[in-house]
Design an enzyme around this catalytic site. Structure first.
Site, PDB file in Angstrom:
ATOM      1  N   LYS C  82     -23.509 103.409  48.916  1.00 39.35           N
ATOM      2  CA  LYS C  82     -22.645 103.421  47.728  1.00 39.35           C
ATOM      3  C   LYS C  82     -22.733 102.074  47.022  1.00 39.35           C
ATOM      4  O   LYS C  82     -22.811 101.025  47.680  1.00 39.35           O
ATOM      5  CB  LYS C  82     -21.208 103.727  48.155  1.00 39.35           C
ATOM      6  CG  LYS C  82     -20.246 104.012  47.006  1.00 39.35           C
ATOM      7  CD  LYS C  82     -18.865 104.421  47.541  1.00 39.35           C
ATOM      8  CE  LYS C  82     -17.849 104.648  46.448  1.00 39.35           C
ATOM      9  NZ  LYS C  82     -16.525 105.047  47.006  1.00 39.35           N
ATOM     10  N   SER C 157     -14.501 109.055  44.950  1.00 42.69           N
ATOM     11  CA  SER C 157     -15.391 108.219  44.178  1.00 42.69           C
ATOM     12  C   SER C 157     -16.802 108.073  44.780  1.00 42.69           C
ATOM     13  O   SER C 157     -17.696 107.587  44.108  1.00 42.69           O
ATOM     14  CB  SER C 157     -14.785 106.830  44.034  1.00 42.69           C
ATOM     15  OG  SER C 157     -14.701 106.188  45.298  1.00 42.69           O
ATOM     16  N   SER C 181     -11.878 109.107  49.039  1.00 45.02           N
ATOM     17  CA  SER C 181     -13.161 108.977  48.334  1.00 45.02           C
ATOM     18  C   SER C 181     -14.405 109.313  49.149  1.00 45.02           C
ATOM     19  O   SER C 181     -15.492 109.414  48.593  1.00 45.02           O
ATOM     20  CB  SER C 181     -13.310 107.565  47.767  1.00 45.02           C
ATOM     21  OG  SER C 181     -12.516 107.429  46.613  1.00 45.02           O
TER      22      SER C 181
END
Lengths: 489, 96, 494
Positions: C82, C157, C181
């Site tokens: 990420k 996210s 997330s």
């Protein structure tokens, strides 16, 4: 009829701790390095970096608290103080809001008239120093841009907050001196104002004498020396009194001290006060301090100036004045104690005299700081021993002293090399005495007619001939002998 | 709780966010709605309930006072929008 | 064979690499070709580090040929990271204009651990800007699409990490989870996602959103792979003061799946109103399968969860408003074109550099901390947090784990909730209480509603991550949901 006014002063003193590394990261805590060379992800607040508390910074804060008679918070925490400024990398300062590590302490100060005043310490907390701004020109507002050096960002800082117990600029000056001395003894800081490792903010208010309510205060920032603190307070005090006597009202505001001009200027009013949005620092768990830990730290504290001063008076018979000038700096006290240990307690007064009258004089002339004492205790004691043995006279000793400072050699070497040994050979001195008596018939006649000072004049002549090396008592005895011989001729 | 435009402007200044007129309008409305929802917590009786600041209880996580190498100045200044003479360069500092 | 690595697990790839049956270069090239094929549709990556991953693969191959047998458990496995996790040599932008082009001069601890385990970092994945969002739409750079339905969001996210795994671009990815997330996009894309216990995985080098809630975790196709990555990233780190200094126990999977003696609680507050009926049906089926495996299941109550969402937003946004203050245009990242003085530079830089959702959250966080509001919002929220913690403590006196849907509904259409932040926030109702209490939780695929994946969440006690993984493994052993793959063609569509 004019009102009598009383000034009320509180101080917030910031002191950098003398740790090896910064408080939240392992960069060196070092003064004077090339800009931005002691920086890392943590102290530059790069994305993703996290703080970890330096164990020594915690210990030193507690140690400072113990030295200042504070209580220690058993469960403490850190908080974020949020504001934007170019020298603050993360946009918040890690500080302590409601649970400072130390609280409820005090410092006793001795006023000129000999009375003692107790100044209470409200709290001491551990926080983070900011970076340094370099402006083109010396004024922030006038510069078109500023340059930022983050070497200082993240240096551990303690903030010492007093109660509003000080009543004059003089008291504030004495307090700051005392505080500096205690912190230096305890070894937690270099407390060098010129390097910025000790800085202070001053809160001043004025009220009619006898009133128990406080007046409106102004806070003075950018006070960078003890003398600036004294001047700043005097200035604010006058400013407040003038406003009040003209029937006006003092505004609660933050002002900036401009020492060069000797004035304070408005920085921001109460309405513009920053909203710091304090909240508990989520990146740092709380700190618990046990009784054992406190006692362990207490045991590392050296004898502090008040206790030491008492000891110098009772154990070594020094006067209060002598003791106070010796304990004023940790280095002076250590020097004195070392010298006494070498020379023996019976020499303590002699050591003190030489230290105060001669050593401080030389240091003053050479503008040396307490960490630059130009003479070792061994050198002084060596010289005292030569005096005791009668190898050198007191007068010669002063010469030897200066030469020791100049060359770093010990007294014995200097005395030998320069031939400064006291002339105690009776035969040699008697010969000289006979010569000077014979050579000065007029003075001899004076003596004969009963003028006693004439004998002293002859002793002086002997001193001149021996370049001060003659033992004065012996010289007088031999002059007397030579004069009597001459009279019988 | 409905937020006024003035409050939005004040908070935006505190957070150092320049907002367009449109954003101010939008935020005033959206933040008011979110706060309205958030204020449900005021229905809860939390008398004598201590706050939880950390999800897992830890204490005294400390680091030894031993220096480690810092980053190279060239490396860090290369990240900066503007630098000069080994320093970060920032525009004229105005109070407030 | 090498063209098919996208259907192989990390465990399998690692075995093949160690056995010399597949070279690391073959694996990397295969993954890159899959990425080249599906990325135009999915848009999971912000940055594909082709050169880096091939270089790394060559080195791994050379080591293996030289007889090195000291390889870690992820040797030869391509992994996506990420974009809020710092990586030397690749951009770390947090999908924000503020950090466009920013290359971290240091690796996050989890990245160091990945490299030491022999993993090959293949690129950085898209996300909601600074991890603030539940759909991926708050990225400043691109919209990631759900591989199961390209018109829908992948969740957020950790949007790109979930989508990259679901689309077969990588077998494993790292995400971060502040309020769901990892788990919510895992549920939306039909993959497994673990949010470890707060303090198990180092946060050093992970760009902070809300410090007291953030945790890094793995996403993968199956529980074994997820466990393997968890074991690599978890453990002590002295650079993170909130790290608990604990090493997870060694995980072994095998034998007959059984949940005999396991007590499961089903919190009624997370199973009633607001939960889509289809989602509810899938999770209820899953619960029956858990019972079939020997677990006892009982209803329980978490009464304070009703207020958890409110408390969460106050706490998370307060911390975020402060954590994001460092993006000021002085030391790195974006700086707005020069006009006035410092204050104006700050405001313009932050006004132009942050997107709408981030600004909204900074505003709210600043407001709740400001003078006169702290006690009413921030302190109160932290007290409510205590009540949430106590609810879980009480439940865990009776149960080993709790079962809930991961999300109340399946993936929504792109653009559907973009103008209604509150509606989007409400989708996190099942995941948020877990972060407030710092507990571990895992989302595992448990079927489909109208062709869209549904996730079941298992919540465990502090540091019982290994136990949770064992339970999830047992469930996965008797179901086939995790083996379903979306069909992606070069033309797009499914």
């Amino acid at each position: 009829m004019s009102t009598k006014w009383e000034t009320v002063i509180g101080l917030e003193v910031h002191v950098e701790l003398a740790t090896e590394t910064k408080v939240w990261c392992s960069c060196k805590n070092e003064f004077g390095a090339e800009p931005n060379t002691n920086v890392c992800p943590v102290c530059l607040a790069l994305p993703g970096s996290l703080p970890v508390l330096n164990a020594r910074a915690l210990e030193y804060t507690i140690k400072a608290g113990l030295a200042l008679n504070c209580k220690i918070q058993r469960r403490s925490k850190f908080d974020r103080k949020n504001y934007f400024y170019a020298d603050l990398p993360s946009g918040y300062q890690i500080s302590q809001f409601d649970l400072p590590l130390c609280y409820d302490g005090y410092v006793d100060i001795t006023l000129k008239d000999g009375t003692t005043r107790r100044i209470r310490i409200q709290r001491i907390h551990l926080e983070t120093d900011a970076g340094k701004l370099v402006h083109a020109g010396d004024d922030v507002a006038a510069a078109d841009f500023s340059l930022v050096d983050f070497n200082r960002a993240g240096v551990p800082l303690i903030e010492i907050v007093t109660e509003p117990d000080l009543r004059s600029a003089e008291e504030a000056g004495l307090f700051l001196e005392k505080l500096r001395s205690i912190l230096k003894y305890s070894g937690v800081s270099d407390v060098k104002m010129e390097e910025g490792s000790m800085r202070c903010d001053v809160n001043v208010s004025v009220r009619p004498a006898g009133s128990t309510e406080f007046g409106v205060r102004s806070e003075l920032k950018n006070v960078n020396s003890f003398s600036a603190a004294v001047r700043g307070i005097e200035y604010e005090q006058k400013r407040h009194i003038r406003i009040l006597e003209e029937g006006g009202q003092v505004e609660q505001e933050t002002r900036s001290w401009r020492d060069a001009q000797g004035i304070s200027v408005l920085l921001r009013s109460k309405e513009d006060a920053e909203d710091y949005r304090y909240f508990p620092e989520p990146d740092l768990p709380p700190v618990e301090v046990t009784t054992e830990e406190i006692e362990r730290i207490r045991a590392t504290l050296p004898e502090l100036p008040d206790a030491l001063m008492q000891r110098l008076m009772t154990e070594y018979g020094l006067s209060a004045y002598d003791a106070s000038v010796i304990v004023a700096e940790r280095e002076y006290a250590q020097w004195f104690l070392q010298a006494v240990e070498l020379a023996g307690a019976d020499q303590a007064k002699a050591v003190a005299n030489w230290q105060i009258n001669e050593l401080y004089r030389v240091m003053n002339e050479k503008e040396l700081g307490p960490d630059q004492i130009p003479l070792t205790p061994e050198q002084l004691v060596g010289m005292l021993k030569l005096m005791e043995k009668g190898t050198i006279t007191g007068k010669i000793a002063k010469t030897v002293f200066d030469k020791m400072v100049e060359t770093g050699k010990d007294a014995e070497t200097i005395v030998k090399d320069e031939g400064l040994t006291q002339v105690a050979d009776e035969g040699e001195l008697l010969a000289i005495a006979r010569e000077v008596v014979a050579a000065n018939p007029k003075v001899f006649e004076d003596w004969k007619s009963g003028k006693q000072s004439a004998a002293q004049w002859f002793v002086g002549q002997i001193m001149k001939r021996t370049r001060g090396r003659a033992n004065p008592q012996l010289a007088l005895k031999l002059v007397t002998q030579a004069l009597e011989e001459q009279a019988q001729k | 709780m409905a937020l006024t435009r003035d409050e939005i402007a004040r908070v935006a200044h505190m957070a150092r966010l320049s907002l367009s007129e449109e954003e101010i309008e939008g935020f005033a409305e959206q933040l008011s709605r979110i706060l309205e929802h958030v204020e449900r917590i005021n229905q809860v009786d939390v008398t004598d309930v201590p706050p939880t600041y950390h999800a897992v209880t830890l204490q005294n996580v400390l680091r030894e006072d031993e220096p480690q190498p810092s980053l190279e100045r060239e490396t860090v200044l290369a990240l900066a929008p503007e630098s000069e003479a080994g320093c970060y360069k920032v525009p004229k500092i105005t109070e407030g | 064979m090498s063209g098919m690595t996208h259907i192989l697990s990390a465990a399998r790839l690692n075995r093949l690499f160690l056995a010399g049956e597949l070279s690391a270069v073959e694996i990397a090239e295969s993954a890159l070709s899959r990425i080249a094929k599906v990325e135009p549709q999915v848009g999971a990556f912000l940055h594909v580090a082709a050169e880096h991953v091939l270089d790394r693969a060559k080195k791994l191959d050379a080591r293996r040929r030289a007889g090195d047998n000291e390889f870690g458990p992820l040797a030869g496995v391509p992994i996506a990271v990420k974009d809020n996790i710092c990586t030397c040599g690749m951009e770390t932008t947090c999908a924000s204009r503020m950090l466009k082009g920013y290359v971290s001069p240091y690796d996050a601890t989890v990245v160091e651990r990945l490299r030491a385990s022999g993993a090959m970092i293949i690129g950085k994945t898209n996300m909601d800007e600074f991890a603030m969002g539940s759909s991926g739409e708050a990225s400043a750079f691109q919209t990631t699409r759900n591989p199961w339905d390209l018109e829908r969001v992948p969740g957020g996210s950790s949007s790109g990490s979930a989508a990259a795994v679901a689309a077969g671009e990588v077998p494993l990815a790292l995400g971060t989870d502040t309020g769901g997330s990892i788990r919510q996009p895992a549920a939306f894309t039909g993959v497994v996602g673990l949010k470890p216990t707060y303090g198990y995985v180092s946060r050093y080098g992970v760009v902070s959103f809300a410090s007291s809630l953030d945790q890094v975790g793995p996403l993968g196709h199956d529980v074994e792979d997820v466990a393997r990555l968890f074991e690599v990233i978890a453990g002590p780190d002295r650079r993170d003061a909130t790290n608990a200094g604990r090493t997870p126990p060694e995980l072994k999977f095998g034998g007959d799946p059984s949940l005999a003696g396991v007590r499961l609680g089903v919190p009624r507050e997370l199973f009633g109103q607001g939960i889509d009926s289809g989602v509810k049906a899938r999770v209820e089926e899953a619960i029956r399968q858990l019972e079939d495996l020997g677990a006892t299941v009982e209803e329980c109550s978490l009464p304070s969860t009703e207020y958890a969402l409110s408390a969460y937003y106050v706490i998370a946004l307060a911390e975020a408003s402060s954590n994001l203050a460092r993006y000021d245009g002085v030391r790195y990242g974006f700086r707005a074109a020069q006009t006035g003085g410092l204050t104006e530079m700050y405001s313009k830089t932050r006004g132009e550099g942050f997107g709408a959702e981030v600004k909204r959250r900074i505003m709210l966080g600043t407001y709740v901390l400001s003078s006169g509001h702290y006690d009413a919002y921030y302190r109160k929220a932290q007290q409510v947090r205590t009540l949430v913690v106590r609810d879980f403590e009480r439940a865990f006196e009776r149960f080993d784990a709790l079962v809930t849907p991961t999300t109340p509904f399946t993936a929504w259409r792109i653009g559907e909730k973009i103008d209604d932040p509150m509606a989007m926030y409400l989708g996190d109702i099942c995941t948020i209480p877990v972060n407030l209490a710092g507990l571990p939780a895992i989302s595992v695929p448990c079927g489909f509603v109208d062709g869209l994946p549904v996730g079941m969440q298992l919540i465990g006690k502090h540091f019982a991550d290994a136990q949770l993984l064992q339970m999830a493994w047992a469930y996965q052993k008797v179901t086939k949901h995790h083996e379903s793959r979306p069909v992606l063609t070069e033309e797009g569509g499914r």
